[in-house]
Design an enzyme around this catalytic site. Sequence first.
Site, mmCIF file in Angstrom:
data_model
loop_
_atom_site.group_PDB
_atom_site.id
_atom_site.type_symbol
_atom_site.label_atom_id
_atom_site.label_comp_id
_atom_site.label_asym_id
_atom_site.label_seq_id
_atom_site.Cartn_x
_atom_site.Cartn_y
_atom_site.Cartn_z
ATOM 1 N N HIS A 1 -2.106 2.344 2.190
ATOM 2 C CA HIS A 1 -3.271 2.962 2.750
ATOM 3 C C HIS A 1 -4.193 1.584 3.362
ATOM 4 C CE1 HIS A 1 -1.851 6.392 0.731
ATOM 5 N NE2 HIS A 1 -2.717 7.101 1.029
ATOM 6 N N ARG B 1 -0.624 17.817 -16.851
ATOM 7 C CA ARG B 1 -0.523 17.285 -18.113
ATOM 8 C C ARG B 1 1.101 17.339 -18.654
ATOM 9 N NH1 ARG B 1 -5.630 20.594 -20.580
ATOM 10 N NH2 ARG B 1 -7.002 20.021 -18.786
ATOM 11 N N ASP C 1 -1.007 14.091 4.651
ATOM 12 C CA ASP C 1 -1.735 13.522 3.781
ATOM 13 C C ASP C 1 -1.616 14.578 2.319
ATOM 14 O OD1 ASP C 1 -2.829 11.504 2.450
ATOM 15 O OD2 ASP C 1 -4.696 11.825 3.495
ATOM 16 N N GLU D 1 -8.357 3.318 6.858
ATOM 17 C CA GLU D 1 -8.736 4.774 6.694
ATOM 18 C C GLU D 1 -10.167 4.789 6.612
ATOM 19 O OE1 GLU D 1 -8.085 8.739 3.977
ATOM 20 O OE2 GLU D 1 -7.619 6.584 3.200
#
Length: 347
Positions: A197, A72, A286, A200
């Site tokens: 990406h 945050r 990853d 996948e």
Amino acid sequence: MTQATQQSTILDALPKAELHLHLEGSIRPETAVELAERHGTQITPAEVAARYRYSNFTGFIETFKWVTSFLRDPEDYALITRKLAGELVRQNVVYAEITISAGVMLRRMQNVEANFAAICETARSAPFRRLRTAWIFDAARQFGADAAKEAARWAARLEKSGVVAFGMGGDELAFPAANFRPAFDLARSEGLRIVCHAGEIGGPESIREAVETLGAERIGHGSAAMHDPSLAEWLVTRRIVLENCITSNLATGALAKQTGIPGASLADHPLGKLLGSGSLVTLSTDDPGLFHTDLLTEYSRAASLGLTNSRLLQLAEQSFSAAFLPRLDKRQLLADFRGAARSAGLL
């Protein structure tokens, strides 16, 4: 000691590069507890452990959303950067291109510039001087084209502060690649490199679209290339690199989806097949925190697939070759890697 263990132990001492690594995905269970407590939420290790188990890609995305809800302010980003940098140094990673979910920051109306400043300051601090870092700003595909373009604007704005590339992750099947061309065109016009990406959980056509439509120079995962030899050959011709992430593919069910084998195991992973076809492949973690892995484990698993020392060295060297580095810097890192490999009797 097994042969795979011996091979991975030899590689442990070599300098390494990490190219497909999400900062937010590096949050380990104990850090998730710490972050939650900082913001007044009490969660038990058992609750976190349950969150960190996935049966499919959707389950992983839900956990990613949950754990990032505790990020945050800049101090939170500094904390997770410090934890990740420490892990990388311990594994003898000397260069890392770390992806930051700028799209998530923007969706939560956070101060991207302040967060990024905290990340960079932490990564450059004294304990991590052996580690060189560069940054990739990432859009979440499921947030849509307008959100992606805003993330690209921020990537361009912070290019001089260390952002080297713009990419897109998230739900690969959410929207067509063509929707995002304006965002990628913007990033490219500002001098940023392009990653995406693809392949996948999507098919071979997803990889081709990422390259042809978006201009991707590296493909995150790209396992679907195993289904289309002509595509694999085309990728080699264009020098497109596939960033393989073994444990991730197992944990999210992506490997089961690609192979059509329910409960697909390590032995079913196409890494060896891709290398055998001549594909340009790197090995990465990853989301190492969310998948309970690290780069040393990934190399050990690659060795367990029957890869020889020569193949493992090929993977490690390709990670330097595919890096978005100035030519002279890349040449020096490659020379250091080859020198270490020769000293270890591997070359």
